[in-house]
Every structure is written in C-alpha cells, then in structure tokens.
Design a protein around this motif. Sequence first.
Motif, short mmCIF file in Angstrom:
data_model
loop_
_atom_site.label_atom_id
_atom_site.label_comp_id
_atom_site.label_asym_id
_atom_site.label_seq_id
_atom_site.Cartn_x
_atom_site.Cartn_y
_atom_site.Cartn_z
N MET A 115 25.54 -3.95 105.37
CA MET A 115 25.88 -3.97 103.93
C MET A 115 24.69 -4.78 103.03
N LYS A 116 24.09 -5.79 103.67
CA LYS A 116 23.03 -6.47 103.11
C LYS A 116 21.83 -5.30 102.99
N LEU A 117 21.71 -4.68 103.86
CA LEU A 117 20.69 -3.59 103.90
C LEU A 117 20.74 -2.58 102.82
N ALA A 118 22.03 -2.06 102.85
CA ALA A 118 22.36 -1.26 101.78
C ALA A 118 22.20 -1.75 100.32
N ILE A 119 22.57 -2.96 99.99
CA ILE A 119 22.31 -3.64 98.59
C ILE A 119 21.01 -3.74 98.58
N SER A 120 20.34 -4.18 99.36
CA SER A 120 18.88 -4.54 99.22
C SER A 120 18.09 -3.25 98.81
N THR A 121 18.42 -2.10 99.48
CA THR A 121 17.78 -0.77 99.08
C THR A 121 18.16 -0.49 97.63
N SER A 122 19.65 -0.79 97.14
CA SER A 122 19.93 -0.41 95.57
C SER A 122 19.13 -1.17 94.74
N GLU A 123 18.91 -2.43 95.20
CA GLU A 123 17.97 -3.58 94.41
C GLU A 123 16.50 -3.10 94.51
N HIS A 124 15.96 -2.48 95.47
CA HIS A 124 14.61 -2.05 95.46
C HIS A 124 14.70 -0.55 94.50
N GLN A 125 15.72 0.14 94.50
CA GLN A 125 15.64 1.30 93.51
C GLN A 125 15.64 0.55 92.01
N SER A 126 16.46 -0.26 91.75
CA SER A 126 16.48 -0.91 90.44
C SER A 126 15.15 -1.44 90.00
N ALA A 127 14.70 -2.22 90.89
CA ALA A 127 13.23 -2.79 90.46
C ALA A 127 12.36 -1.58 90.24
N ASP A 128 12.53 -0.52 91.32
CA ASP A 128 11.44 0.45 90.98
C ASP A 128 11.77 1.37 89.68
N LEU A 129 12.84 1.24 89.11
CA LEU A 129 13.30 2.00 87.76
C LEU A 129 13.06 0.97 86.57
N GLY A 130 12.70 -0.41 86.93
CA GLY A 130 12.57 -1.41 85.64
C GLY A 130 13.75 -1.82 85.33
N VAL A 131 14.95 -1.69 86.07
CA VAL A 131 16.35 -2.49 85.49
C VAL A 131 16.48 -3.40 86.78
N ASP A 132 15.90 -4.24 87.08
CA ASP A 132 16.25 -5.11 88.27
C ASP A 132 17.18 -6.29 87.80
N ASN A 133 17.68 -7.05 88.63
CA ASN A 133 18.53 -8.32 88.41
C ASN A 133 17.90 -9.37 87.59
N ASP A 134 16.48 -9.47 87.31
CA ASP A 134 15.83 -10.33 86.30
C ASP A 134 16.06 -9.73 84.87
N TYR A 135 15.91 -8.48 84.70
CA TYR A 135 16.00 -7.65 83.49
C TYR A 135 17.83 -7.78 83.03
N LEU A 136 18.54 -7.60 84.10
CA LEU A 136 19.92 -7.74 83.85
C LEU A 136 20.11 -9.21 83.36
N SER A 137 19.68 -10.02 84.01
CA SER A 137 20.05 -11.57 83.53
C SER A 137 19.46 -12.02 82.08
N THR A 138 18.37 -11.01 81.72
CA THR A 138 18.06 -11.49 80.29
C THR A 138 19.26 -10.84 79.22
N LEU A 139 19.91 -10.10 79.88
CA LEU A 139 21.20 -9.39 79.04
C LEU A 139 22.37 -10.29 79.04
N GLY A 140 22.12 -11.45 80.13
CA GLY A 140 23.57 -12.14 80.23
C GLY A 140 24.39 -11.43 81.17
N LEU A 141 23.88 -10.59 82.06
CA LEU A 141 24.65 -9.55 82.96
C LEU A 141 24.21 -9.86 84.15
N GLY A 142 25.09 -9.33 85.27
CA GLY A 142 24.67 -9.29 86.65
C GLY A 142 25.70 -8.30 87.00
N TRP A 143 25.29 -7.46 88.37
CA TRP A 143 26.15 -6.46 89.12
C TRP A 143 27.15 -7.22 89.92
N ILE A 144 28.40 -6.82 89.94
CA ILE A 144 29.21 -7.25 90.99
C ILE A 144 29.86 -6.00 91.70
#
Lengths: 244, 244
Positions: free
Chosen positions: A28-57
């Motif tokens: 499951m860590k591997l799966a989530i890691s892959t989705s985080e890499h996709q998000s980074a690739d598309l410019g909408v990673d967790n750092d971007y989300l946190s600038t909006l005060g948001l995080g995925w759960i």
Amino acid sequence: MAKKYSEKHTIPYYECDLTRKLAIPTLMKLAISTSEHQSADLGVDNDYLSTLGLGWIITQHDINITRLPYEGDTITVSTLAESYNKFFCYRRFWLHDAEGNELVSITTTFCLMDLASRKIASVREEIMAPFEPEHIKKIFRNDTILPFNKPTVETPYKVRYLDIDTNLHVNNSVYIEWFLDTLGYEYLKTHQVERILLNFNKEIRYGDVITSSYELAPETPLITRHRIMNDDVLCAEANIYWKN
Amino acid sequence: MAKKYSEKHTIPYYECDLTRKLAIPTLMKLAISTSEHQSADLGVDNDYLSTLGLGWIITQHDINITRLPYEGDTITVSTLAESYNKFFCYRRFWLHDAEGNELVSITTTFCLMDLASRKIASVREEIMAPFEPEHIKKIFRNDTILPFNKPTVETPYKVRYLDIDTNLHVNNSVYIEWFLDTLGYEYLKTHQVERILLNFNKEIRYGDVITSSYELAPETPLITRHRIMNDDVLCAEANIYWKN
C-alpha cells in the motif's frame, strides 16, 4: 479517460515478510508513493496542496490480490484518478509482473482534509483537472463490511514515532499492519490474503494506544472481520478474505 | 583492497520519518540490502549459505551520520567486506549524495550462525574469498559502550509478525526502531543523531515482549544510553550520540 502513470520497482528484501513475499502494508505504501509521483509530475503535489491548507486522506480501500510478488521481482505499479464527485476522488492502482500479468488491483477513495480544522473539504476542479478524471455525481461506497460481533482476539498497539506521517497522524499503511498482526504468526504464515475491504473512520495520533481486534465467525470461515478502536471510538474496520 | 559494490537509490516517502528525512532503521535496511546484492553478485548469497547450514548475523554497528538524505533524494550506497578473522567479518558501508558528499559511514561486524544449533560458526575461506577482504588475526571491538545505570524511561514492545526475518528472529533494524522509539516524539523531532554505537547480544523471537530502556545521565547530556532486555537477558545495548 484519466491519465495513467506507471513506474517500475524492484522489491528489496526489507519490503517483504519472512516468506519473501511483498508485505501488504508495503504494497500500500508503494501504491500511494506512485500516486504521489503522479501528482508531483502534474504539478499538484502535497506541497502545493498544503499551500491551499489541504491534504489528501484515504477513506476506503478495496484491495484485490491475485498473487504477491517476491523479493527481487521487478514489478510495474500503475495508477490513475478515475473519477471524482463533490467530496470523493476514486483512484485505481495495479501491480503487474514483468510478463504483464496482473498481481494486484486496488480501488481507493480519497478526500481532502482541511489541515487546520481537520475536517473534510470539497474537492476542487483545479486540483483534479491535471489528472483528467471523469467528474461524476454518484457516490460509490465499498461493498458492505460484515458486522463485527464479538472479538476472537484483541491486541493493543501503541502508536510509534515512525507510524506518524507528514499529516501528523498515523499513516494508513500502519492500520493494515495492525489489522494483520493481531492474527498472529501461525495464521499469517499459513494463509494468503485474497481481498481486503477497509474503511477508515478516524485519524489516530501519537500517544494513542489502540486496540486491533478480529473475529473469526463460524458462518464465514474464509473472512476475518476486523476493527480498530481508540477507547470507544471506531477508527477503522475491515473484512479480510482469505484464499481457500 | 576488498571489492567495492555500489548502487543508486531514490528515497520514497515511506522510507522517511515525518520530517521527510530517511528513517535510521530504513538506512540500516538499505545498507544490508546492498551487501546482500553484492553477495548475490559474487555467487555467495543467503541461499548458498543456507545450503551450508549457515546464515550471517550482525553483532555490532558503528553508525556515523553527517547528514540524513531527504525523500526524493538519489543517493549512492556503497559497501565492501574489508577484513575477517576466525569468527568475525568487518564490513564498511557509505551513503553519498548526488554530489559525492559523504552522508553516512558505517562499520558493521558480522559472524556466521549455524542455523541448526543457533551457535556461532567459524568464518570459512570459500565464503569470504569472492569479496577479496584482508585476512587478519586481530579482533576489533566497538568503542566502549557507556554503562547503563538507571532507566529514565522503559517501554515494552511486543514482537510483530513483520519484525521476523528469514532467519526466523527479529531483524536487526527493528532493535534500532525500539532503541529510538522509546525516546518519544518531542525528543526525536528536536534532536539529530550523530552516531550510534550498538552491540547485539541475543536474538529475539516471535512472541517475546522486550523492554527498550534509555538513560539520560547528567554527565553525558549528548549521549543517551540504551538497552533492550528480554526478561533478565540483555539482548542489545547502545549509545546514541546527539548533535549539539
């Protein structure tokens, strides 16, 4: 059709259990890691989300396992954000072996948390658009989780420092370790997981001591029913289907 | 000069703690994984050893950390089997960043265990020759570990299924998690490890509940003294040096 993202991964020994097969929490860590890499690739990673005060759960997993890969195997992990509605995003994951055979298929439901209030926030178009998902009205729910009646075994687990992720709560993969671990050595060594149907209800914090319980009801001998309680609060529940 | 083996590794989020730095238990898994790959490359892997009824076990670590890499960093992990005597093999490990700066340097002492008797076996020439180490008479010991007097904090840990490795005992990296975890969230989040000096004394099995204790003695405020006890048996002891 949503954008698919894939990466290859060679499994080191330390991602496996003593049978040298990929451990399910690591899967499951591997799966989530892959989705985080996709998000980074598309410019909408967790750092971007946190600038909006948001995080995925994560609120739900439906994990279907044909076969777990072994230490040293090179697999492909793929993911896409299939669809979303006002509150939920539905993501798919797959693991394939080197010959292209499907090993694992997962459907995961995500939602956005407001990092300040710790409450659910609605899903925004600008966050989702890069993934090219379908925008839907329908809300999907996991198949029904069988009711939990009476624990066969209950085991306490104290939250550890390394269980906490950058969202400052226990990482979802740790719940899966707690669900499985309470079954014990003999059961785990001699049984193979076919499916895990899992609902996350409540975040767990550092300092908490939770109880992971399972029930083996005689009418469903190939399904174990699980729950994680933090005092009187249900934090997660699961059904684990075992291969015959 | 012994043969050096190196591999590159990009650190996924799940190998890090909440500060996004490589977690030290994972650092040690990465190091051992690299030495296992070298052994496989030279035709003397764990499967070959088990045909001889033998398995490598670790008796000491001396881990020196200049700086821990972050999630997403690509590092190089290198190792060589520097020397061996009748009972011990001394292996070195290094982590370097992409610019070639040394991040971590580790000296680890291995010995061979007879898998049937669980006792130490002498190191054989045919197992060591492929690594081209120096054959020495001298026995190196870790620097003195400061005595443990009175626990500041004691924490029980029950062995989990995923703690057990293919040698059927608790993996060495789990001891390091137990040593660190007992220090607690506030201490770990605000202190940086400089060095870990660690002796392994006894294997731990599934079903055991160990106690991980630490002492913060006023005369050495930047060194925590640690031990892991299984009832009255000392299983491991360590000193952890913290950066000023």
